[in-house]
Design an enzyme around this catalytic site. Structure first.
Site, PDB file in Angstrom:
ATOM      1  N   HIS A  52      39.570  39.859  39.868  1.00 55.31           N
ATOM      2  CA  HIS A  52      38.484  40.146  40.040  1.00 55.31           C
ATOM      3  C   HIS A  52      38.074  39.967  41.709  1.00 55.31           C
ATOM      4  O   HIS A  52      38.891  39.471  42.353  1.00 55.31           O
ATOM      5  CB  HIS A  52      37.488  39.317  39.237  1.00 55.31           C
ATOM      6  CG  HIS A  52      37.754  37.861  39.551  1.00 55.31           C
ATOM      7  ND1 HIS A  52      37.564  37.169  40.846  1.00 55.31           N
ATOM      8  CD2 HIS A  52      38.341  36.942  38.758  1.00 55.31           C
ATOM      9  CE1 HIS A  52      37.731  35.979  40.643  1.00 55.31           C
ATOM     10  NE2 HIS A  52      38.467  35.672  39.816  1.00 55.31           N
TER      11      HIS A  52
HETATM   12  P1  TYD Z   1      38.076  33.527  35.062  1.00 53.53           P
HETATM   13  O1  TYD Z   1      36.904  34.178  36.384  1.00 53.53           O
HETATM   14  O2  TYD Z   1      38.783  34.606  34.312  1.00 53.53           O
HETATM   15  O3  TYD Z   1      39.163  32.594  35.886  1.00 53.53           O
HETATM   16  P2  TYD Z   1      40.635  33.148  36.988  1.00 53.53           P
HETATM   17  O4  TYD Z   1      39.685  34.150  37.915  1.00 53.53           O
HETATM   18  O5  TYD Z   1      40.587  32.033  37.463  1.00 53.53           O
HETATM   19  O6  TYD Z   1      41.558  33.669  36.157  1.00 53.53           O
HETATM   20  O7  TYD Z   1      37.450  32.565  34.132  1.00 53.53           O
HETATM   21  C1  TYD Z   1      37.835  31.930  33.102  1.00 53.53           C
HETATM   22  C2  TYD Z   1      36.481  31.399  32.260  1.00 53.53           C
HETATM   23  O8  TYD Z   1      36.026  30.233  32.845  1.00 53.53           O
HETATM   24  C3  TYD Z   1      35.388  32.618  32.336  1.00 53.53           C
HETATM   25  O9  TYD Z   1      34.891  32.637  30.910  1.00 53.53           O
HETATM   26  C4  TYD Z   1      34.513  31.961  33.184  1.00 53.53           C
HETATM   27  C5  TYD Z   1      34.557  30.472  33.169  1.00 53.53           C
HETATM   28  N1  TYD Z   1      34.334  29.814  34.284  1.00 53.53           N
HETATM   29  C6  TYD Z   1      33.295  29.172  34.373  1.00 53.53           C
HETATM   30  O10 TYD Z   1      32.710  28.750  33.516  1.00 53.53           O
HETATM   31  N2  TYD Z   1      33.136  28.327  35.748  1.00 53.53           N
HETATM   32  C7  TYD Z   1      33.936  28.623  36.792  1.00 53.53           C
HETATM   33  O11 TYD Z   1      33.590  27.988  37.926  1.00 53.53           O
HETATM   34  C8  TYD Z   1      35.051  29.358  36.533  1.00 53.53           C
HETATM   35  C9  TYD Z   1      35.798  29.695  37.892  1.00 53.53           C
HETATM   36  C10 TYD Z   1      35.043  30.108  35.566  1.00 53.53           C
END
Ligand code: TYD
Length: 135
Positions: A52
């Site tokens: 992302h």
């Molecule tokens: P995601 O953005 O997919 O993690 P990464 O980019 O690190 O692989 O996030 C995974 C899940 O966690 C998604 O449902 C959003 C949630 N999340 C939160 O609730 N709070 C946060 O601060 C973060 C980073 C993710």
């Protein structure tokens, strides 16, 4: 060398000590005030994280333990960076696609973010990301 605009490896000041090193992030170390701290751990070696870009937020990533790699992409150029030192972090500016992979066993990725979690700040679709870059 990193050629992507705004991406920087920042060395975190450390206090070396035979009892163990201590690294400190304060004041002007980062170009923003930290509003959120989160970390990835117990990541399987074949897992991919990230995938992302952010519209506004900046993030600073540190391999607190072990190592992992970050593929950065500004829509034109991609660059792979390995993080494997607890006193060196990767500053990711806004509008940069990132993917994390190749996590070593025991790796911990600490993230210091410029804002609280807001799903509206994410671009999770790569084509939408490319479109946002061409605007
Ligand atoms: P995601 O953005 O997919 O993690 P990464 O980019 O690190 O692989 O996030 C995974 C899940 O966690 C998604 O449902 C959003 C949630 N999340 C939160 O609730 N709070 C946060 O601060 C973060 C980073 C993710």
């Amino acid at each position: 060398m990193i050629d992507l605009k705004g991406v920087e490896i920042i060395e975190i000041p450390k206090i070396t000590d035979p009892r163990g090193n201590l690294a400190v992030i304060e004041k002007d170390c980062l170009p923003y005030a930290i509003k959120r701290v989160y970390y990835l751990y117990d990541v399987p070696s074949d897992a991919f994280r990230g995938g992302h870009a952010h519209k506004e937020q900046l993030e600073f990533l540190i391999a607190l333990s072990g190592s992992f790699e970050v593929v950065l992409d500004d829509g034109k150029t991609k660059q792979r960076v390995m993080l494997n030192k607890p006193n060196k972090g990767l500053l990711i500016p806004t509008g940069m696609w990132r993917e994390l992979d190749n996590f070593s066993s025991g790796a911990v990725c600490l993230v210091l973010a410029s804002d609280v979690y807001e799903e509206e700040d994410y671009i999770r679709d790569y084509n939408q990301f490319l479109l946002s870059k061409s605007r």
